[in-house]
Write a protein that holds these residues in place. Structure first.
Motif, PDB file in Angstrom:
ATOM      1  N   GLY A   1      -8.506  10.555  -2.435  1.00 23.92           N
ATOM      2  CA  GLY A   1      -9.433  10.633  -1.322  1.00 23.92           C
ATOM      3  C   GLY A   1      -8.699  10.860  -0.010  1.00 23.92           C
ATOM      4  N   SER A   2      -9.457  11.009   1.051  1.00 26.01           N
ATOM      5  CA  SER A   2      -8.843  11.245   2.361  1.00 26.01           C
ATOM      6  C   SER A   2      -8.187   9.964   2.863  1.00 26.01           C
ATOM      7  CB  SER A   2      -9.902  11.728   3.356  1.00 26.01           C
ATOM      8  OG  SER A   2     -10.922  10.751   3.510  1.00 26.01           O
ATOM      9  N   GLY A   3      -7.028  10.134   3.474  1.00 26.23           N
ATOM     10  CA  GLY A   3      -6.307   8.965   3.987  1.00 26.23           C
ATOM     11  C   GLY A   3      -4.947   9.361   4.512  1.00 26.23           C
TER      12      GLY A   3
ATOM     13  N   VAL B   1       0.829  -1.198   0.000  1.00 24.22           N
ATOM     14  CA  VAL B   1       0.000   0.000   0.000  1.00 24.22           C
ATOM     15  C   VAL B   1       0.869   1.256   0.000  1.00 24.22           C
ATOM     16  CG1 VAL B   1      -0.206   0.182   2.526  1.00 24.22           C
ATOM     17  CG2 VAL B   1      -2.024   1.074   1.058  1.00 24.22           C
ATOM     18  N   LEU B   2       0.445   2.239  -0.791  1.00 23.98           N
ATOM     19  CA  LEU B   2       1.085   3.545  -0.847  1.00 23.98           C
ATOM     20  C   LEU B   2       0.249   4.612  -0.138  1.00 23.98           C
ATOM     21  CD1 LEU B   2       2.162   3.528  -4.608  1.00 23.98           C
ATOM     22  CD2 LEU B   2       3.574   2.948  -2.628  1.00 23.98           C
ATOM     23  N   TRP B   3      -1.083   4.500  -0.334  1.00 22.02           N
ATOM     24  CA  TRP B   3      -1.995   5.463   0.306  1.00 22.02           C
ATOM     25  C   TRP B   3      -3.202   4.702   0.829  1.00 22.02           C
ATOM     26  CZ3 TRP B   3      -1.240  10.337   1.730  1.00 22.02           C
ATOM     27  CH2 TRP B   3      -2.353  11.091   2.151  1.00 22.02           C
ATOM     28  N   LYS B   4      -3.449   4.803   2.136  1.00 20.70           N
ATOM     29  CA  LYS B   4      -4.522   4.048   2.779  1.00 20.70           C
ATOM     30  C   LYS B   4      -5.748   4.929   2.973  1.00 20.70           C
ATOM     31  CE  LYS B   4      -3.235   1.644   6.371  1.00 20.70           C
ATOM     32  NZ  LYS B   4      -2.627   1.268   7.670  1.00 20.70           N
ATOM     33  N   GLU B   5      -6.896   4.401   2.596  1.00 21.76           N
ATOM     34  CA  GLU B   5      -8.133   5.129   2.847  1.00 21.76           C
ATOM     35  C   GLU B   5      -8.346   5.238   4.357  1.00 21.76           C
ATOM     36  OE1 GLU B   5     -12.731   5.038   1.305  1.00 21.76           O
ATOM     37  OE2 GLU B   5     -11.900   3.193   2.126  1.00 21.76           O
TER      38      GLU B   5
END
Length: 510
Positions: free
Chosen positions: A226-228, A209-213
C-alpha cells in the motif's frame, strides 16, 4: 551419566534465555590496529577484506533543522579517525553516507515553515554540508538520499518478506520480527529480555517498522503493501547494502545510534543477506553535552548551532579539543575546554614558529642534537602505538606535549653562536609535529593564512626597519626609541600579527 544429562539440560535452558552473541573475526589482512568491539566488549584486531581498501558507512542526518555542536563533535571525531586511516596508515577509504530526507520531523517542520518537505530537506542538507566544510570535514565519496532510492528500499523489504522475517500489523504497516533472529548482539539483549506485547499492534516490543502506512495529506510512495514510506532503520540497511554489499568493514555513528538503530540494521541486514555478520566493526562516538547537562539534542532544546560556535572559536581549536578526548568518551562543552584547547593550540603554533626562527638563523639556541633525536624517536613509537591502540588520540596529544616541552627548553636556552648541528633535528621535530596535527585537521602552514606574497614582502620590510631602529635604541639606551618600537609591536598584535624580539633579530608571524 545422570548428572551430565542434568548439566546439559541446564545449559540448554540457559542458552534459550541467554544466547551467546558471537563476533567472527573476518578473514583478510590484519592492519595491526586494534578497535573496540561492542559485541565482544574488547579491543579486537582490525582485519580488512582487501589489503588496500576499507569500506566505511556513516549514518547521515535527518535534515529537518540546523546541525548543532553535538553533531559537530561526532563528525569531527569520525573525520579524525578517517584521516588517520587514510593519511597515516595509507588505506584507500571508501566512505558512504545516507541523507534521510523524508521523516515525520521533516513533515512537521515543513508544515511549520509553510514549505514543501522537499524544500525543507534540500535547505537543511545544503546547510549540513556547508557546516561540514566549515569544520574541515570532506564530503563522503558516496551520498545516498532516501527519496532518490525508494525502489532499492522497497526491494530490500520484499526480500525480507520472502525470508519470512516480516508481518503486516493491524495498523497496515510492515514490521520486522525479531522472534526468529539472534537479535541483540550489539547491546547483549537476551531472549528473556524480549517481551511479548500485551497491547498494541506489534507482536513483540522490539519488533520495528519497515514500511509505514501513509496518513492523509502526507507524502507517500506506492508499494506492494500500500501507499506509505519506509521506516528509519531500513533506509541505512538498504542503501549501505546496495553500495557496499553483504559485508562492510566499518559502520559508524553516534553512541545513541547503537540501540536500537544499529542493532536493527544488523538484524535486518543479516536476514537479507542470509549471513551471521553484516558489519565487522562498529564505531560509536561519545556524546557531547553542556556543563551540568544531559547530552545535547534538538529534542531537549539545549543546542548550540555549529555556526554559533565557530563565531567564538576557530575550527582548529575545536578539532583539537575533539582529539584531546577519546572518540568513545563523552565531551563536556565548556569555556574551560575551549580555553585549554586554545592554549595547547597556541603552544604548538609557537613551537613551530620558534623552530622556523632557529632554522632561519633568527634565534640563537643550544640544541643537544642527540637528546632531541632520541626524544623524537621515542615520540614516533609512542604515537604509532597509540594510533594502533583504538585510535588513542589523547595519548598522542600527551606525547606531543612532552616533545614540545623538551624542544622548547632547548630553543630557549640562548647562546651567542648558532649551533648548526641542531638544524636537522629541529626541522625534524617541526615536520613531525605538523604532520601529526594534520591528521587532526589542525594546520599551521603560514602560507594558508597570509593573503599574498606582497603582504609577506611588506611585512619583512617593516620588521627589518623596526629591528634596525630597535638596535639603535638598544645601543644608545634611548627609552623613547624603544617605546616606539614596542608601540608598533602592540599595534601589529592587535591586527593578529605577532612580533618576537630576540637579542639581535626579530621575527613575525600571523
Amino acid at each position: 551419566m545422570l548428572i551430565c544429562k542434568q548439566i546439559l539440560k541446564v545449559q540448554k535452558c540457559f542458552l534459550k534465555f541467554h544466547p551467546i552473541h558471537t563476533w567472527t573475526k573476518p578473514e583478510g589482512f590484519d592492519t595491526k590496529i586494534k578497535v573496540y568491539n561492542c559485541i565482544t566488549r574488547n579491543k579486537e584486531p582490525l582485519v580488512i577484506r582487501d589489503k588496500h581498501l576499507i569500506t566505511w558507512y556513516t549514518c547521515g542526518p535527518t535534515v529537518y533543522d540546523s546541525s548543532h555542536i553535538g553533531h559537530a563533535s561526532c563528525y569531527v571525531k569520525l573525520d579524525i579517525i578517517q584521516k588517520i586511516l587514510q593519511n597515516y596508515f595509507k588505506y584507500n577509504l571508501i566512505t558512504v553516507m545516507n541523507i534521510t530526507d523524508i521523516d515525520d520531523k521533516i513533515i512537521r517542520r515543513a508544515i511549520q515553515m509553510k514549505k514543501t518537505y522537499k524544500d525543507v530537506a534540500k535547505m537543511y542538507e545544503k546547510e549540513f554540508f556547508e557546516d561540514l566544510k566549515s569544520l574541515g570535514i570532506a564530503k563522503p565519496n558516496i551520498i545516498l538520499r532516501v527519496t532518490d532510492n525508494m525502489d532499492i528500499i522497497i526491494d530490500f523489504i520484499k526480500q525480507l518478506e520472502s525470508n519470512g522475517q516480516t508481518y503486516m500489523a493491524k495498523d497496515n504497516s510492515v514490521y520486522f520480527s525479531v522472534e526468529n533472529d539472534n537479535y541483540g548482539k550489539l547491546v547483549n539483549i537476551n531472549e528473556g529480555t524480549k517481551q511479548q506485547t500485551k497491547k498494541g499492534v506489534k507482536k513483540n516490543d522490539m519488533d520495528f517498522v519497515l514500511w509505514k502506512e501513509s496518513k492523509e495529506g502526507e507524502p507517500y510512495w506506492n508499494s506492494p503493501w500500500g501507499s506509505g514510506r519506509p521506516g528509519w532503520h531500513i533506509e541505512c540497511s538498504a542503501l549501505a547494502s546496495h553500495v557496499l554489499g553483504s559485508n562492510i568493514d566499518i559502520h559508524a555513528g553516534g553512541m545513541d545510534l547503537k540501540f536500537p538503530h544499529h542493532e536493527n540494521e544488523e538484524a535486518q541486514s543479516c536476514s537479507y543477506h542470509k549471513t551471521e555478520q553484516w558489519v565487522n566493526y562498529w564505531i560509536h562516538i561519545g556524546h557531547l553535552h553542556l556543563k551540568n547537562s544531559e547530552k545535547m539534542s534538538k529534542s531537549l532544546k539545549n543546542t548550540v548551532s555549529i555556526q554559533e560556535m565557530l563565531q567564538e572559536v576557530k575550527t582548529e581549536v575545536f578539532r583539537l579539543a575533539c582529539a584531546m578526548s577519546h572518540y568513545k568518551s563523552g565531551m563536556e562543552y565548556s569555556k574551560e575546554l575551549l580555553e585549554t584547547s586554545q592554549n595547547v593550540y597556541q603552544v604548538y603554533k609557537n613551537l613551530i614558529i620558534s623552530c622556523n626562527d632557529y632554522i632561519n638563523g633568527h634565534l640563537k639556541a643550544t640544541i643537544n642534537n642527540d637528546v632531541l633525536l632520541k626524544v623524537l624517536g621515542d615520540s614516533y613509537s609512542s604515537v604509532h602505538n597509540a594510533l594502533c591502540d583504538d585510535f588513542d588520540t589523547p595519548s598522542v596529544i600527551r606525547t606531543l606535549n612532552e616533545l614540545v616541552s623538551v624542544t622548547n627548553s632547548m630553543l630557549h636556552t640562548t647562546t651567542s653562536s648558532n649551533n648548526q648541528i641542531g638544524l636537522s633535528s629541529v626541522a625534524a621535530v617541526s615536520n613531525f609535529l605538523s604532520g601529526i596535527l594534520t591528521l587532526f585537521g589542525v594546520d599551521f602552514d603560514e602560507r594558508t593564512t597570509r593573503s599574498s606574497e606582497n603582504f609577506i614582502e611588506v611585512m619583512n620590510i617593516l620588521n627589518d626597519f623596526r629591528q634596525d631602529v630597535r638596535l639603535i635604541g638598544i645601543e644608545k639606551k634611548d627609552k623613547d626609541i624603544l617605546k616606539l618600537c614596542d608601540n608598533i609591536r602592540e599595534q601589529l598584535k592587535e591586527n593578529n600579527i605577532v612580533v618576537r624580539d630576540y637579542t639581535k633579530t626579530s621575527s613575525w608571524s600571523r
